[in-house]
Design a protein around this motif. Structure first.
Motif, short mmCIF file in Angstrom:
data_model
loop_
_atom_site.label_atom_id
_atom_site.label_comp_id
_atom_site.label_asym_id
_atom_site.label_seq_id
_atom_site.Cartn_x
_atom_site.Cartn_y
_atom_site.Cartn_z
N LEU A 69 0.83 -1.20 0.00
CA LEU A 69 0.00 0.00 0.00
C LEU A 69 0.86 1.25 0.00
N TYR A 70 1.96 1.23 0.75
CA TYR A 70 2.85 2.39 0.80
C TYR A 70 3.47 2.66 -0.57
N VAL A 71 3.89 1.61 -1.27
CA VAL A 71 4.48 1.78 -2.61
C VAL A 71 3.44 2.35 -3.58
N VAL A 72 2.20 1.87 -3.50
CA VAL A 72 1.13 2.37 -4.35
C VAL A 72 0.92 3.87 -4.10
N LEU A 73 0.88 4.25 -2.85
CA LEU A 73 0.66 5.67 -2.52
C LEU A 73 1.83 6.53 -2.97
N GLN A 74 3.04 6.03 -2.79
CA GLN A 74 4.21 6.79 -3.23
C GLN A 74 4.23 6.95 -4.73
N SER A 75 3.89 5.89 -5.46
CA SER A 75 3.94 5.95 -6.92
C SER A 75 2.90 6.91 -7.48
N ASN A 76 1.78 7.08 -6.77
CA ASN A 76 0.73 7.96 -7.26
C ASN A 76 0.85 9.39 -6.76
N PHE A 77 1.37 9.55 -5.54
CA PHE A 77 1.34 10.88 -4.93
C PHE A 77 2.70 11.38 -4.44
N GLY A 78 3.71 10.53 -4.46
CA GLY A 78 4.99 10.92 -3.86
C GLY A 78 5.67 12.07 -4.54
#
Length: 361
Positions: free
Chosen positions: A278-287
């Protein structure tokens, strides 16, 4: 009054063509306003090809390409607004009533457009070969008509569009795009251009104006020095400018690039695959977007194929990300929210780092 026949509409389009105006066949999509041909910005059709396309589609709408013309497209029939616009830009000699508003036609070609939407006016400014309006006598599939109410396009001489482009002094120095203070905050005097650039990047990720506005408020408080002196009204204007242009297709963004992930969070989350995913998904979309806020809704993320975990695993993963500081509950600026809004964290919680280190030992 009976609607004109297709034969009458084709004849009106031919009249404009004979007056050296460029016409294009319309009829695509539900409202019939989309062009039936590609490359209309550069190419013109023969009258035979034009008629054939219109007849084959049963279309009763055509467009007029705005070569050397300027059109003010009013969203509503407002006589007072028409008077205000004519006082600013000159008397209009050709006016066409649309199903909802009015088209004001002028001669000219704009390199710099007045931003009337930013002034709170429901008016679009169109000009040049990359723009077109629906031609007079056209009739929408729903029955709405385009009727000349002043002058005749193609016959009446168009008055010039009188717009004085704001001038920048020739000796003015171009300041740096952004300047940071020792604490990393954007210095006063550079905050507005910084927020405009951020708005351009954020708008593609926001589905509504309110979401964009809220994200920019969050970013202002997080990025800018002395945010109290940067009023909400100024942020609102920036959000409106970006949202309007994105909606008209005038702002573009790119999702290409490298996803940078803080190794410290990876170390803390390495024993929880759901939380790490989930953290990787959030970083890839919003980081890559400073100050971006988001909601975590299981069904929506599942439907978008962003996650592949159970709802219980999702809830546990969200809890773990909050505990570690990987995400944090964001400050909210609107009431009545049905779910919490989050932002990516910047620094892992010290106690979580210590706990992980103790487990490794």
């Amino acid at each position: 009054m009976r609607n004109p026949t297709q034969e009458q509409i084709l004849a009106r389009a031919a009249e404009l063509r004979n007056a050296n105006l460029v016409t294009l066949p319309l009829g695509a999509k539900e409202n019939g306003k989309a062009a039936l041909v590609k490359g209309w910005q550069k190419n013109t059709l023969t009258q035979t090809r034009f008629d054939k396309l219109m007849i084959s589609k049963g279309s009763t709408m055509y467009g007029v390409r705005l070569d050397d013309m300027v059109v003010l497209d009013l969203d509503e029939k407002d006589p007072e607004l028409v008077n205000e616009l004519e006082a600013r830009f000159g008397t209009c000699s050709v006016k066409v009533a649309t199903p909802r508003g009015i088209h004001l036609y002028y001669s000219g070609l704009l390199a710099v457009f007045p931003d009337l939407k930013a002034e709170g006016l429901a008016v679009d400014v169109l000009s040049g070969s990359s723009s077109y309006t629906v031609g007079p006598l056209s009739t929408r599939p729903c029955g709405g008509r385009y009727v000349e109410i002043c002058g005749t396009l193609g016959e009446t001489k168009l008055n010039p569009f009188q717009y004085a482009v704001p001038q920048v002094p020739s000796n003015a120095l171009t300041p740096p795009t952004v300047q940071f203070l020792p604490d990393g905050k954007v210095a006063e005097g550079y905050r507005h251009p910084h927020m405009r650039k951020l708005a351009v990047r954020l708008v593609a990720l926001c589905q509504t104006f309110d979401e964009l506005f809220e994200n920019l408020l969050h970013a202002r408080d997080d990025d800018c020095s002395d945010p109290q002196s940067f009023p909400d009204t100024e942020v609102f204007d920036i959000a409106k400018w970006a949202f309007d242009r994105h909606r008209k297709g005038e702002l573009y963004g790119s999702t290409r690039g490298v996803v940078k992930i803080d190794r410290r969070f990876i170390d803390i989350l390495s024993d929880d695959s759901n939380a790490l995913t989930l953290y990787v998904v959030l970083q890839s979309n919003f980081g890559h977007i400073t100050g971006k806020t988001f909601k975590l809704i299981f069904n929506s993320m599942k439907d978008a194929s962003l996650i592949n975990m159970s709802e219980r695993g999702f809830v546990r993963a969200v809890t773990r990300l909050i505990q570690t500081g990987a995400i944090e509950v964001a400050k909210t600026y609107s009431t009545g929210k049905s779910s919490r809004t989050f932002a990516l964290g910047k620094v892992p919680r010290i106690e979580m780092v210590a706990t992980k280190a103790a487990r490794i030992k």
